[in-house]
Write an enzyme that holds these catalytic residues in place. Structure first.
Site, PDB file in Angstrom:
ATOM      1  CG  ASP A   8      35.503  45.008  37.099  1.00  0.00           C
ATOM      2  OD1 ASP A   8      36.224  44.609  36.164  1.00  0.00           O
ATOM      3  OD2 ASP A   8      35.709  46.063  37.721  1.00  0.00           O
ATOM      4  CG  ASP A 130      46.175  48.340  40.383  1.00  0.00           C
ATOM      5  OD1 ASP A 130      46.012  48.489  39.157  1.00  0.00           O
ATOM      6  OD2 ASP A 130      45.767  47.347  41.018  1.00  0.00           O
TER       7      ASP A 130
END
Length: 242
Positions: A8, A130
């Site tokens: 990330d 998600d």
């Protein structure tokens, strides 16, 4: 089965968030490309990258860092998500050697966008779903859509996506185990390959993951567990390859 280490990116650094909270950031490396080399050396066959700054801005921010990761990865495929809102961004990533682009919120807000991309770039488009409960969260997990995960996944399958990454946001970064039950249910509801994400924290989780392979779960994105040394990637690879 693919075990896919996550890198990330925030301000060019390799970081991890807890449950997507930008106020709960841990920096693990100033050299994301070196992290990619490390994971590949431990047996990774794909690398998962998220441009966190890009997700907030709605356009690529860490493009140079992504380029270096792709170069470091060599023949190992790289998948990228975060801030992919238009075809120009997709083309930029594919041009620098990224193998798969990951779409999120735009799948809900502009479904024709996914349909068109799957036609234009077949085998290169992945969707990240998600979830909070049965429903898909959008806009950085700040809102819940009216659509269930299975409903959206079935539409994505119809459009021709390469895979679906399923994340239970309540477990992301918590190291308390991924949502095996919901991941399995999703995989059984569609034919498109499913990649688990969120909460993997032990080798027992890897064993549970392997048990779902027959249902259509083809791998998992793994983040904090690797960075905090909860287990070694090489040991996890041995489990899924045995």
């Amino acid at each position: 089965m693919l075990l896919i280490p996550a890198i990330d990116l925030k301000n060019g650094q390799c970081v991890r968030l807890r449950q997507g909270d930008f106020n709960d950031v841990t920096v693990f490396s100033d050299d994301p490309a070196e992290m990619a080399r490390r994971w590949i050396g431990d047996g990774a066959e794909r690398i998962h990258v998220v441009d966190l700054d890009g997700a907030l801005k709605g356009a690529p921010v860490n493009l140079r860092a992504v380029e270096k990761i792709v170069q470091a990865a060599g023949d190992v495929p790289v998948q990228i998500g975060g801030g992919i809102r238009d075809e120009e961004t997709v083309q930029r990533y594919l041009n620098i050697g990224v193998s798969y682009v990951i779409l999120g919120t735009r799948v809900i807000t502009a479904p024709h966008f996914l349909h068109d991309l799957c036609i234009e770039y077949p085998r290169h488009v992945i969707v990240g779903l998600d979830a909070k409960g049965d429903h898909v969260a959008v806009d950085g997990w700040s809102k819940l859509s009216h659509h269930t995960v299975v409903e959206i996944a079935q539409q994505c399958e119809h459009d021709g996506v390469e895979a679906i990454i399923y994340t239970d946001i309540g477990r992301d970064g918590m190291l308390e185990g991924f949502n095996a039950e919901s991941t399995q249910a999703l995989a059984r509801a569609i034919k498109t390959p499913v990649i688990a994400s969120g909460g993997i924290g032990s080798l027992d989780d890897i064993r549970k993951l392997k048990d779902l392979e027959g249902d259509g779960v083809v791998g998992a994105v793994i983040g904090r567990a690797l960075y905090e040394g909860k287990f070694k990637l090489a040991d996890a690879v041995k489990i899924v390859k045995s």
